[in-house]
Design a protein around this motif. Structure first.
Motif, PDB file in Angstrom:
ATOM      1  N   HIS A 349      31.050 152.245  57.226  1.00  0.00           N
ATOM      2  CA  HIS A 349      31.291 153.223  58.295  1.00  0.00           C
ATOM      3  C   HIS A 349      32.137 154.394  57.790  1.00  0.00           C
ATOM      4  O   HIS A 349      31.966 155.538  58.244  1.00  0.00           O
ATOM      5  N   ALA A 350      33.038 154.119  56.827  1.00  0.00           N
ATOM      6  CA  ALA A 350      33.875 155.169  56.237  1.00  0.00           C
ATOM      7  C   ALA A 350      33.144 155.949  55.153  1.00  0.00           C
ATOM      8  O   ALA A 350      33.709 156.891  54.575  1.00  0.00           O
ATOM      9  N   PRO A 442      39.601 160.437  48.050  1.00  0.00           N
ATOM     10  CA  PRO A 442      38.846 159.993  49.222  1.00  0.00           C
ATOM     11  C   PRO A 442      39.275 160.753  50.468  1.00  0.00           C
ATOM     12  O   PRO A 442      40.346 161.365  50.510  1.00  0.00           O
ATOM     13  N   THR A 443      38.457 160.721  51.491  1.00  0.00           N
ATOM     14  CA  THR A 443      38.841 161.320  52.765  1.00  0.00           C
ATOM     15  C   THR A 443      39.967 160.504  53.390  1.00  0.00           C
ATOM     16  O   THR A 443      40.262 159.383  52.956  1.00  0.00           O
ATOM     17  N   ARG A 444      40.564 161.051  54.424  1.00  0.00           N
ATOM     18  CA  ARG A 444      41.651 160.337  55.086  1.00  0.00           C
ATOM     19  C   ARG A 444      41.167 158.989  55.627  1.00  0.00           C
ATOM     20  O   ARG A 444      41.851 157.968  55.496  1.00  0.00           O
ATOM     21  N   GLY A 445      39.987 158.984  56.245  1.00  0.00           N
ATOM     22  CA  GLY A 445      39.457 157.734  56.779  1.00  0.00           C
ATOM     23  C   GLY A 445      39.137 156.727  55.689  1.00  0.00           C
ATOM     24  O   GLY A 445      39.362 155.522  55.849  1.00  0.00           O
ATOM     25  N   VAL A 449      40.933 152.894  55.147  1.00  0.00           N
ATOM     26  CA  VAL A 449      40.282 151.592  55.073  1.00  0.00           C
ATOM     27  C   VAL A 449      40.499 150.946  53.706  1.00  0.00           C
ATOM     28  O   VAL A 449      40.698 149.730  53.605  1.00  0.00           O
ATOM     29  N   LEU A 450      40.513 151.741  52.646  1.00  0.00           N
ATOM     30  CA  LEU A 450      40.806 151.193  51.323  1.00  0.00           C
ATOM     31  C   LEU A 450      42.212 150.622  51.263  1.00  0.00           C
ATOM     32  O   LEU A 450      42.443 149.545  50.690  1.00  0.00           O
ATOM     33  N   ARG A 451      43.147 151.308  51.890  1.00  0.00           N
ATOM     34  CA  ARG A 451      44.540 150.824  51.902  1.00  0.00           C
ATOM     35  C   ARG A 451      44.633 149.507  52.663  1.00  0.00           C
ATOM     36  O   ARG A 451      45.417 148.621  52.303  1.00  0.00           O
TER      37      ARG A 451
END
Length: 456
Positions: A349-350, A442-445, A449-451
């Motif tokens: 989704h991200a 990466p984008t903020r989103g 999610v990675l974090r």
């Protein structure tokens, strides 16, 4: 489509109780009970199954112990050789050639895992110009305070002219063993667990030169996935399909048999190449000059050659695939496990496709048309009904690569740790192993999610 199971044993057994959720009641007060009834305690959250720790920031590198290394600043901090601290002769077991190398080392701080783990898998991102290479080692601590020796988790170079990149067989102690790229407790039923670990990097270069490898990221995934033939069904959450290039491994059958008999076994590098190109990177014409003219998708041949593990005898070494992806400009890569199909949906989704590892009988995955003891495919989306959209490299041609697989079937073959083979014997499953590749910016989103998974 399959990895050479004779050379790799996946040991993912663990006690279900070690990772199961618990329900506890709070103790009553010492004084008289109040007139109103006491509220029942809330259920405890399920114990985590996976702990990721990666060293990649300037502060991370500074907190480690360097001997002859220096920390590089800038937008992508890394580690390089400053002044070598020693010189050694190394005989390559796959060529028989002996060469002298200068080296420097860096050792991570001790990381105490949030998960009392049965398995550890290291992965790394590095650049190794000709005349350089790296070794990645791991030492794990047990709950009783003892520790493993330093195990070699990979001798690695992005090329194959100086050393043959390789895992190391035959490593172990009385409680655990290294199986290609995974350090695993031999018998999880004994209660033995890894509670902490350190990683050690050794950076090598040609003596007298000013060359250096650069390491941008190193870390490990600790996990304790319980024994299970089935996993709970999840509820669909996000429908999205990413535009990921589609490549078939089967159009390469018979090509370059020196790399695990050719395309029939190239599911992992084919999947890796799809995502490398999704992020806008690809090998140059110069990179591909070695490939015979006229072959389709020569970049898949390239990926197979440069993920090949000369000890394992195949292209399915998980960290080697991640390391290959990270040789492209500003790409990060990690090997991890996810706990559910919902976790995978969040990444897709991200905008982050994911490469997953699974094994199954033909009857267990409707529409696949084959069974496999081990196969990698790229999850690129989910339908509105929640079914899995996968770029499956085990397809007759590129046009047929896009598949839609039933959600319930797919999540079970990916997340289980136990399965039955065609002869009714119990075999291991991967328990949610996957590769995640993403850009340095990466984008903020995507970062969020990675974090949440401990990857950034």
């Amino acid at each position: 489509m399959t990895s050479p199971t004779s050379r790799r044993t996946l040991l993912t057994a663990a006690l279900a109780a070690a990772a199961g959720a618990g329900i506890t009641a709070s103790a009553g007060p010492a004084s008289a009970a109040p007139a109103s009834p006491a509220r029942p305690s809330a259920p405890q959250a399920a114990a985590p199954l996976v702990d990721n720790r990666f060293w990649h920031t300037y502060t991370d590198w500074r907190r480690g112990s360097g001997d002859g290394t220096r920390v590089l600043t800038g937008p992508r901090p890394g580690l390089a050789i400053a002044t070598p601290v020693g010189r050694t002769d190394h005989t390559d077991p796959h060529t028989g050639e002996t060469a002298a190398w200068e080296y420097a080392t860096w050792t991570s701080p001790l990381h105490r895992s949030a998960v009392p783990a049965t398995e550890l898998i290291a992965s790394w991102n590095a650049r190794t110009p000709a005349g350089t290479w790296i070794a990645v080692e791991l030492s794990a601590a047990y709950a009783d305070g003892t520790a493993t020796p330093w195990f070699v988790m990979g001798r690695w170079a992005s090329g194959d002219g100086d050393i043959r990149r390789t895992s190391v067989d035959g490593q172990g102690d009385p409680h655990s063993s290294v199986w290609t790229d995974t350090l695993s407790v031999d018998d999880a039923a004994t209660g033995v667990r890894f509670t902490a670990y350190r990683l050690r990097l050794t950076l090598y270069r040609t003596p007298g030169s000013r060359l250096t490898p650069t390491v941008w990221r190193v870390g490990a995934m600790a996990s304790a996935v319980p024994d299970r033939f089935e996993v709970p069904a999840s509820t669909p959450a996000h429908a999205r399909e990413l535009r990921v290039p589609r490549y078939s491994q089967n159009v390469h059958i018979g090509q370059y048999p020196e790399y695990d008999n050719g395309g029939e076994a190239w599911c992992s590098p084919t999947s890796s190449q799809m995502i490398v190109e999704y992020w806008g990177r690809r090998p140059t014409a110069e990179d591909l000059a070695w490939v015979r003219p006229g072959l389709p998708d020569p970049q898949v041949c390239h990926a197979a050659r440069y993920t090949y593990d000369y000890e394992y005898g195949g292209c399915g070494n998980w960290p080697f695939n991640a390391a290959y992806a990270a040789t492209y400009r500003d790409l990060n890569a990690a090997v991890t496990r996810l706990g559910s199909l919902t976790d995978l949906e969040r990444l897709v989704h991200a905008g982050i496709p994911v490469i997953t590892s699974q094994s199954f009988l033909e009857k267990e995955l409707t529409g696949a048309g084959y069974g496999t003891a081990g196969h990698l495919m790229t999850v690129v989306g989910f339908t509105p009904e929640g079914d899995v959209i996968a770029n499956d490299p085990a397809s007759p041609d590129n046009e047929a690569v896009r598949r839609v697989y039933r959600r319930r079937e797919w999540e079970n073959i990916w997340l289980r740790t136990k399965r039955y083979d065609a002869n009714g014997r119990v075999r291991s499953g991967t328990g949610g192993v996957c590769y995640v590749y993403w850009p340095e910016g990466p984008t903020r989103g995507q970062r969020r999610v990675l974090r949440s998974f401990g990857l950034v």
